[in-house]
Design a protein around this motif. Structure first.
Motif, short mmCIF file in Angstrom:
data_model
loop_
_atom_site.label_atom_id
_atom_site.label_comp_id
_atom_site.label_asym_id
_atom_site.label_seq_id
_atom_site.Cartn_x
_atom_site.Cartn_y
_atom_site.Cartn_z
N ARG A 44 -10.52 7.43 2.54
CA ARG A 44 -10.58 6.87 3.89
C ARG A 44 -10.51 5.34 3.88
O ARG A 44 -9.94 4.72 4.79
CB ARG A 44 -11.89 7.30 4.57
N TYR A 45 -11.14 4.72 2.87
CA TYR A 45 -11.27 3.27 2.89
C TYR A 45 -10.49 2.57 1.79
O TYR A 45 -10.70 1.39 1.52
CB TYR A 45 -12.76 2.90 2.81
N GLY A 46 -9.57 3.29 1.17
CA GLY A 46 -8.76 2.69 0.12
C GLY A 46 -7.68 1.77 0.70
O GLY A 46 -7.42 1.75 1.91
N LYS A 47 -7.05 1.01 -0.17
CA LYS A 47 -6.00 0.06 0.26
C LYS A 47 -4.74 0.80 0.72
O LYS A 47 -3.99 0.30 1.55
CB LYS A 47 -5.68 -0.90 -0.89
N ILE A 48 -4.50 1.99 0.13
CA ILE A 48 -3.35 2.79 0.52
C ILE A 48 -3.80 3.87 1.50
O ILE A 48 -4.73 4.63 1.22
CB ILE A 48 -2.68 3.44 -0.72
N GLU A 49 -3.15 3.97 2.62
CA GLU A 49 -3.54 4.94 3.65
C GLU A 49 -3.39 6.37 3.15
O GLU A 49 -2.41 6.73 2.50
CB GLU A 49 -2.67 4.75 4.88
N SER A 50 -4.40 7.19 3.43
CA SER A 50 -4.35 8.61 3.10
C SER A 50 -4.32 9.41 4.40
O SER A 50 -5.35 9.55 5.07
CB SER A 50 -5.56 9.03 2.27
#
Length: 226
Positions: free
Chosen positions: A120-126
Motif C-alpha cells: 500500500r505504501y511502497g514507492k511503486i503502486e500496487s
C-alpha cells in the motif's frame, strides 16, 4: 437400615438427574472466542456468532471465519474471509518498471497484513493493494492455504450470507497472494489456486483477483486463564 440406604442413594441419583436436566434446559450458547470455529460469521459490529444468531440479532454479516488459532500456534489470532472478491488487478502497476516491493518472500509465514502494508505504501503502486478495504488485507501463501483447507465449510456460510462463494470447482480459480518470490522478488509473486491448493510464481504485471481477509486477535487474558 439397608432399605433406607438404598432409598437415600436412589433419591440423590434422581435429584442429580433433575438438576442436570434443568441446567440443560437453561443452557446459553457460548459465543466467546473459545467456541469460535470455521464457518462462523463476523458482523460489521465486531461480533462473531453463528449465521443464525447473527440474523436473529439483526446484525450484518461482513466476513466468514476460516481459521481460529485457539492453541496459540501463531500468536492467538483468527482469520475471516471477505464475502466478496476484488476485481482483477496487477500485483505491480504494469506502467512501471519491475522492482521488489518489500513484502516477505517466506511462503510459510502468516504475514499478509504486513505484506499488504508494504504494498500500500511502497514507492511503486500496487493495484491489488489499493483495491482492498483498509480493515482487510491480501493473504500470504500460508494464509491462503488455511483458507483452502476450510473452503467447503466457508462456502456454505458465504452462500447463506449472500456473498460470492469461492469458485473451488474451477481450474481457473487463481488468486494473488501478497508474497513475492524469493530470488525473483523484482518481477514475480505467488498466485494460489483454491481449486487444487497449489501455488505458482507469476509475472507481477498479470491481472488476477484477490480474496481479502481480516485478522481478529483473541483475548490474551482469556487465553492465559483457559
Amino acid at each position: 437400615m439397608m432399605k433406607t440406604r438404598i432409598f437415600t442413594k436412589l433419591f440423590y441419583a434422581l435429584l442429580a438427574t433433575m438438576l442436570l436436566t434443568s441446567c440443560d434446559e437453561h443452557f446459553e450458547e457460548d459465543f466467546s472466542w473459545h467456541s469460535w470455529m470455521p464457518g462462523m460469521v463476523y458482523s460489521t459490529n465486531g461480533n462473531v456468532t453463528t449465521y443464525d444468531k447473527c440474523i436473529e440479532n439483526g446484525n450484518t454479516p461482513e466476513a466468514v471465519l476460516f481459521y481460529v488459532d485457539a492453541a496459540d500456534e501463531i500468536s492467538g489470532i483468527a482469520y475471516a474471509v471477505s464475502l466478496n472478491t476484488s476485481s482483477l488487478d496487477a500485483f505491480s502497476n504494469p506502467d512501471t518498471i519491475y522492482v521488489a516491493q518489500g513484502t516477505s518472500t517466506d511462503i510459510n509465514a502468516c504475514d499478509g497484513e504486513s505484506n499488504t502494508t508494504a504494498l500500500r505504501y511502497g514507492k511503486i503502486e500496487s493495484p491489488i493493494a489499493l483495491s482492498v478495504q483498509a480493515k482487510f488485507f491480501i493473504p500470504s501463501v500460508s494464509e491462503m492455504y488455511k483458507l483452502y483447507a476450510a473452503r467447503h465449510i466457508v462456502n456454505a456460510t458465504i452462500e447463506r450470507c449472500g456473498g460470492i462463494v469461492l469458485p473451488v470447482d474451477s481450474v481457473d480459480c487463481w488468486y494473488w497472494t501478497s508474497t513475492e518470490c524469493e530470488g525473483a522478488a523484482t518481477d514475480r509473486a505467488w498466485r494460489f489456486s483454491l481449486y487444487s491448493g497449489r501455488f505458482e510464481s507469476t509475472d507481477k504485471h498479470t491481472s488476477l483477483p484477490v480474496r481479502p481477509i481480516m485478522m481478529i486477535r483473541l483475548n490474551k487474558e482469556e487465553q492465559n486463564h483457559k
